[in-house]
Structure formats: C-alpha cells, structure tokens
Design a protein around this motif. Sequence first.
Motif, PDB file in Angstrom:
ATOM      1  N   GLN A  75      32.137 -66.709  35.236  1.00 31.17           N
ATOM      2  CA  GLN A  75      32.658 -65.580  34.471  1.00 31.17           C
ATOM      3  C   GLN A  75      33.174 -64.526  35.435  1.00 31.17           C
ATOM      4  O   GLN A  75      32.598 -64.316  36.506  1.00 31.17           O
ATOM      5  N   GLU A  77      34.585 -60.492  35.723  1.00 34.62           N
ATOM      6  CA  GLU A  77      34.550 -59.212  35.031  1.00 34.62           C
ATOM      7  C   GLU A  77      35.628 -58.266  35.542  1.00 34.62           C
ATOM      8  O   GLU A  77      36.085 -58.361  36.681  1.00 34.62           O
ATOM      9  N   CYS A  79      36.146 -53.950  34.887  1.00 33.34           N
ATOM     10  CA  CYS A  79      35.629 -52.741  34.236  1.00 33.34           C
ATOM     11  C   CYS A  79      34.337 -53.046  33.477  1.00 33.34           C
ATOM     12  O   CYS A  79      34.136 -52.585  32.341  1.00 33.34           O
ATOM     13  N   GLU A  80      33.477 -53.853  34.100  1.00 35.50           N
ATOM     14  CA  GLU A  80      32.159 -54.209  33.575  1.00 35.50           C
ATOM     15  C   GLU A  80      32.215 -54.989  32.267  1.00 35.50           C
ATOM     16  O   GLU A  80      31.247 -55.047  31.516  1.00 35.50           O
ATOM     17  N   GLU A  81      33.332 -55.607  31.976  1.00 31.74           N
ATOM     18  CA  GLU A  81      33.473 -56.493  30.831  1.00 31.74           C
ATOM     19  C   GLU A  81      34.010 -57.836  31.302  1.00 31.74           C
ATOM     20  O   GLU A  81      34.722 -57.909  32.304  1.00 31.74           O
ATOM     21  N   ILE A  82      33.657 -58.897  30.567  1.00 34.27           N
ATOM     22  CA  ILE A  82      34.157 -60.218  30.937  1.00 34.27           C
ATOM     23  C   ILE A  82      35.654 -60.295  30.658  1.00 34.27           C
ATOM     24  O   ILE A  82      36.083 -60.153  29.513  1.00 34.27           O
ATOM     25  N   ALA A  83      36.439 -60.479  31.715  1.00 34.26           N
ATOM     26  CA  ALA A  83      37.889 -60.570  31.564  1.00 34.26           C
ATOM     27  C   ALA A  83      38.313 -61.981  31.203  1.00 34.26           C
ATOM     28  O   ALA A  83      39.219 -62.187  30.395  1.00 34.26           O
ATOM     29  N   ARG A 187      40.492 -66.751  28.038  1.00 31.94           N
ATOM     30  CA  ARG A 187      40.457 -65.300  27.840  1.00 31.94           C
ATOM     31  C   ARG A 187      40.567 -64.999  26.354  1.00 31.94           C
ATOM     32  O   ARG A 187      41.453 -65.511  25.663  1.00 31.94           O
TER      33      ARG A 187
END
Length: 244
Positions: A75, A77, A79-83, A187
């Motif tokens: 995985q 990331e 900005c602290e989100e899964i891209a 994605r």
Amino acid sequence: MARITLEELNELDDEVPDEEDEPMDGEEQNRLFSHWETVASTHQVSLPQEMAGPIMQMARHNQTREPVPYATLSQHEKCEEIAYEERLYPAGKWACITRGEPKYEQSISMGFMKLIRYICKENSLGRQLGMTVPVINEIHLNKEGTELLQEVITAYYLPEEFQPNPPLPLDPDIQIQERAPLRVIARVFYGTTTEETILREIHLLWELLGSTDNVLRETYLVAAYQNPGVPNRRNEIWFIRRAD
C-alpha cells in the motif's frame, strides 16, 4: 439496460421477498421493471421486456455477494491516506463478453445485460449462479492515450462453487475464460464512469506512479462495485503489471 451491478441488486433484494415468500404481484413487478428502465435510460440504452424475468430472479435471491479473491502486496500513502495499492489476483475462470457500442456506458450496459441472463439460469445447469464483486471492464486506449477504443470486455468472476467446472452459457456471445494470475495497481475513485472520468483517473494514477516501464499503457481495467444510481459510487482503476 443500465450496468446492473452488485449493490443495486442488493438494494432491490431489500425491497422484494425471498424466493420462499409469496411471489411479487403484478404491481410490484411493474414497479421493479420501471426502476430498471429509468436506470437504463441514463446510459442511453433500452431495457427489453425479456429482461423482466432475470431481474425478478436476481431480486429474489438475497445472497451474499462473493468477493473476487486477491492478496494485497503493498500500500502506498499520500497525505496519510492510501493513494493506491498493489494486489495479486489468482488465476480463475471468468464469464466474458465483448461489446463495441458508441459509448463506454452503452458497452458495459449491453454486455452485462447478457451476463445477468447467464447468471439467472440461462446456463447449462439451469440455475441461479449468484453474484461476485467487482465486475471488471477491460478497456483499451489509442496509442496517444487520449481516447478509449470502442471494444470493451465485461467480465464476471465465477463463484468459488463453480470455478472447477463452470456452467456453460447458452448465449454464444459469452465465453468462459481461464485468466492467468493478475498483478495490478489499484486506485479507488468515486462517481460516474464515463470515458472522460476514466481518462482522468488514468492520468491521475500515472502522476502518482511516475515513470515506470513494467505497467501496460494501452490496456486498463475498471472495477465496478456499486450501482449507477449512487451519486458517489465506488469504482477502481487498475493498472496491469507486465509479466516477468
């Protein structure tokens, strides 16, 4: 017919009785068919009356939608989100149909209309097969990467019960294919799936990945998880890793 996908059938299951209950009366059947006609019109296709039976059958089967199996490899990331994430899908048997309508939405709608009839007893076993998620649409881009080619392959993964010996389709347009293991970069995106939105999502994922030579550039997969009536529905764009 509109793209009859999994969550829409779940919603309809909540509205109608199970197969063991009393059958729907004429008013309920007409309401259900009218619902599908309305959804179909948003894809610029017509829903033929012969689809009434399969629609009623699907609505009565309140089954769990079986996920297509896969393993998450990594995985990534932003900005602290899964891209995006990388997955491995094992080899498996899929029911596939190819359409080449003027619009992408029409191709996936017409293709899945045939697949849903296969799922609803138009097969060599004469039984309802059950749904899997997601339904995959294979698309191809021109060499410039600026537009989709008309040919779209819509694929339905056979439930685990039928993987060893898939029921044969009565429709000669549907082919059962044994697909090799598939390694993809996936994605998530939300909203409608049109040629414009798909091209945008492909471009966005390429920006995240940067330069790489081991990903196909003219073939992509669009994974459909929710029905076209959901304004912010979930989809995924899949990039295909080249085989080693």
